[in-house]
Design a protein around this motif. Structure first.
Motif, PDB file in Angstrom:
ATOM      1  N   SER A  56      11.797   5.413 -12.423  1.00 33.30           N
ATOM      2  CA  SER A  56      12.586   6.401 -11.685  1.00 33.30           C
ATOM      3  C   SER A  56      12.512   6.142 -10.182  1.00 33.30           C
ATOM      4  O   SER A  56      11.507   5.667  -9.663  1.00 33.30           O
ATOM      5  CB  SER A  56      12.107   7.823 -12.007  1.00 33.30           C
ATOM      6  OG  SER A  56      10.723   7.950 -11.764  1.00 33.30           O
ATOM      7  N   MET A  57      13.607   6.454  -9.487  1.00 33.85           N
ATOM      8  CA  MET A  57      13.706   6.190  -8.057  1.00 33.85           C
ATOM      9  C   MET A  57      13.367   7.434  -7.249  1.00 33.85           C
ATOM     10  O   MET A  57      14.101   8.406  -7.248  1.00 33.85           O
ATOM     11  CB  MET A  57      15.115   5.703  -7.686  1.00 33.85           C
ATOM     12  CG  MET A  57      15.275   5.429  -6.193  1.00 33.85           C
ATOM     13  SD  MET A  57      16.816   4.603  -5.758  1.00 33.85           S
ATOM     14  CE  MET A  57      18.036   5.793  -6.285  1.00 33.85           C
ATOM     15  N   GLY A  58      12.217   7.360  -6.554  1.00 32.20           N
ATOM     16  CA  GLY A  58      11.846   8.395  -5.612  1.00 32.20           C
ATOM     17  C   GLY A  58      11.935   7.853  -4.196  1.00 32.20           C
ATOM     18  O   GLY A  58      12.534   6.798  -3.958  1.00 32.20           O
ATOM     19  N   SER A  59      11.311   8.543  -3.267  1.00 30.43           N
ATOM     20  CA  SER A  59      11.381   8.152  -1.856  1.00 30.43           C
ATOM     21  C   SER A  59      10.786   6.772  -1.608  1.00 30.43           C
ATOM     22  O   SER A  59      11.321   5.985  -0.821  1.00 30.43           O
ATOM     23  CB  SER A  59      10.662   9.191  -0.995  1.00 30.43           C
ATOM     24  OG  SER A  59      11.244  10.460  -1.145  1.00 30.43           O
ATOM     25  N   VAL A  60       9.670   6.469  -2.278  1.00 31.59           N
ATOM     26  CA  VAL A  60       9.015   5.171  -2.064  1.00 31.59           C
ATOM     27  C   VAL A  60       9.870   4.027  -2.589  1.00 31.59           C
ATOM     28  O   VAL A  60      10.019   2.988  -1.930  1.00 31.59           O
ATOM     29  CB  VAL A  60       7.614   5.164  -2.718  1.00 31.59           C
ATOM     30  CG1 VAL A  60       7.066   3.740  -2.815  1.00 31.59           C
ATOM     31  CG2 VAL A  60       6.663   6.017  -1.906  1.00 31.59           C
ATOM     32  N   ASP A  76       0.803  -1.231   0.000  1.00 32.85           N
ATOM     33  CA  ASP A  76       0.000   0.000   0.000  1.00 32.85           C
ATOM     34  C   ASP A  76       0.833   1.276   0.000  1.00 32.85           C
ATOM     35  O   ASP A  76       0.277   2.376   0.027  1.00 32.85           O
ATOM     36  CB  ASP A  76      -0.928   0.016   1.223  1.00 32.85           C
ATOM     37  CG  ASP A  76      -1.928  -1.131   1.204  1.00 32.85           C
ATOM     38  OD1 ASP A  76      -2.327  -1.534   0.091  1.00 32.85           O
ATOM     39  OD2 ASP A  76      -2.286  -1.634   2.282  1.00 32.85           O
ATOM     40  N   MET A  77       2.149   1.151  -0.020  1.00 31.63           N
ATOM     41  CA  MET A  77       3.000   2.341   0.026  1.00 31.63           C
ATOM     42  C   MET A  77       2.972   3.070  -1.316  1.00 31.63           C
ATOM     43  O   MET A  77       3.178   2.470  -2.363  1.00 31.63           O
ATOM     44  CB  MET A  77       4.442   1.946   0.371  1.00 31.63           C
ATOM     45  CG  MET A  77       5.323   3.128   0.725  1.00 31.63           C
ATOM     46  SD  MET A  77       7.031   2.646   1.104  1.00 31.63           S
ATOM     47  CE  MET A  77       6.770   1.719   2.618  1.00 31.63           C
ATOM     48  N   ARG A  78       2.717   4.370  -1.274  1.00 32.25           N
ATOM     49  CA  ARG A  78       2.652   5.151  -2.513  1.00 32.25           C
ATOM     50  C   ARG A  78       3.341   6.506  -2.341  1.00 32.25           C
ATOM     51  O   ARG A  78       3.469   7.014  -1.233  1.00 32.25           O
ATOM     52  CB  ARG A  78       1.209   5.368  -2.945  1.00 32.25           C
ATOM     53  CG  ARG A  78       0.367   6.194  -1.985  1.00 32.25           C
ATOM     54  CD  ARG A  78      -1.012   6.474  -2.575  1.00 32.25           C
ATOM     55  NE  ARG A  78      -1.819   5.272  -2.635  1.00 32.25           N
ATOM     56  CZ  ARG A  78      -2.805   5.088  -3.507  1.00 32.25           C
ATOM     57  NH1 ARG A  78      -3.084   6.019  -4.384  1.00 32.25           N
ATOM     58  NH2 ARG A  78      -3.514   3.980  -3.495  1.00 32.25           N
ATOM     59  N   SER A  79       3.754   7.082  -3.457  1.00 28.89           N
ATOM     60  CA  SER A  79       4.446   8.368  -3.439  1.00 28.89           C
ATOM     61  C   SER A  79       3.475   9.506  -3.138  1.00 28.89           C
ATOM     62  O   SER A  79       2.297   9.451  -3.479  1.00 28.89           O
ATOM     63  CB  SER A  79       5.118   8.636  -4.784  1.00 28.89           C
ATOM     64  OG  SER A  79       6.214   7.792  -4.990  1.00 28.89           O
ATOM     65  N   VAL A  80       4.005  10.548  -2.510  1.00 26.11           N
ATOM     66  CA  VAL A  80       3.271  11.792  -2.309  1.00 26.11           C
ATOM     67  C   VAL A  80       4.057  12.898  -3.013  1.00 26.11           C
ATOM     68  O   VAL A  80       5.026  12.620  -3.712  1.00 26.11           O
ATOM     69  CB  VAL A  80       3.099  12.099  -0.802  1.00 26.11           C
ATOM     70  CG1 VAL A  80       2.191  11.075  -0.148  1.00 26.11           C
ATOM     71  CG2 VAL A  80       4.435  12.133  -0.083  1.00 26.11           C
TER      72      VAL A  80
END
Length: 297
Positions: free
Chosen positions: A147-151, A93-97
């Motif tokens: 692409s690599m973001g925080s999530v 359930d983890m998603r980017s903000v």
């Protein structure tokens, strides 16, 4: 006589232009055009050959004409590599903000989620390969070009920590366009975070296998993708930090045609193996068995 002067008007039917085109007779020697259902056929991006999509899928999305490895999404990769029914997903359930309020980023995230069917560019979890338990992280180029973001950084770091705690080997399948610019410094920090987690994992004797797929560039290639105890790539996979044009403009030299391909990197010591997709599962299983991962570390 008057009847001839006041004849009833003929009624005409209007034929849609699209239907009119279909009713036209083909020219002499010309075959009538047939509509092909969407998705029935696929074209190889390398050699241009046309193949039935179902046959291509049966061949693990490897072109039967030239051997080109087409890109896979994360669910396809998991289904092809792990034992059937063995995969249990982490942090589903983890998603980017939008931490920086970057213009249009929230909208693009929603579009990418609808397009790919995923919440972000990586799926992590535990499964088995040939009966050998393993922690895996599989990146997806279909979501924001991987692409690599925080999530992405957080999920991969958590997967590494799970492998450390459970004393299981770790396999990461990489494909990425680099760090996600919409998250700026927060994205770049993921390089250090994932690398530090891998360092701790390695100090305790954990086995990390990195599988590089096409393409893997930027911050991902400069961090966890190339830090494996064993680094593997699929045939023809392109990976490296900067692109060809940027490097050529910087060093003012013409680079070889096969520059940054898996075969070029293998020849120059950047890889341990180049493995065909059809042999990937059996190769990973053999490596896991040779390292006696069932007994932990």
């Amino acid at each position: 006589m008057f009847k001839d002067l006041f004849q009833k008007k003929r009624k005409y039917a209007t034929v849609p232009s699209q239907r009119l085109e279909q009713l036209k007779e083909p020219a002499e020697g010309e075959r009538p055009k047939r509509e092909i259902p969407e998705g029935l056929m696929s074209k190889c991006p390398k050699c241009g050959s046309i193949q039935y999509s179902k046959e291509l899928e049966k061949n693990l999305k490897v072109c039967s004409e030239c051997g080109h490895h087409l890109r896979l999404n994360a669910p396809e990769r998991i289904a092809m590599t792990l034992d059937p029914g063995s995969f249990i997903e982490f942090d589903a359930d983890m998603r980017s903000v939008d931490p920086l309020g970057f213009p249009g980023y929230s909208t693009k995230l929603e579009q990418q989620q609808l397009k790919s069917g995923q919440l972000d560019a990586v799926i992590t979890g535990q499964g088995s390969i040939g009966g050998n338990s393993v922690i895996v992280a599989v990146m997806n180029f279909e979501f924001f070009t991987g692409s690599m973001g925080s999530v992405v950084g957080e999920k991969i770091t958590r997967a590494i920590e799970e492998a450390t705690e459970r004393k299981l080997p770790l396999i990461i399948f990489s494909t990425s366009g680099g760090a996600r610019m919409q998250e700026s410094i927060l994205s770049l920090m993921q390089m250090a975070k994932t690398s530090a987690a891998l360092a701790r994992f390695g100090e305790l004797g954990g086995l990390y296998i990195s599988v590089i797929t096409d393409p893997t560039t930027g911050g991902v290639s400069a961090s966890f993708a190339t830090l494996g105890d064993i680094n593997i790539a699929e045939p023809g996979a392109v990976f490296g930090f900067a692109g060809r044009i940027v490097i050529e403009q910087t060093i003012r030299q013409k680079l070889p045609d096969d520059f940054q391909t898996a075969e070029f990197n293998l020849q120059h010591g950047q890889l341990d193996l180049v493995v065909h997709r059809k042999e990937m599962r059996s190769t990973l299983s053999k490596i896991l068995e040779l390292h006696d991962v069932k007994g932990g570390f």
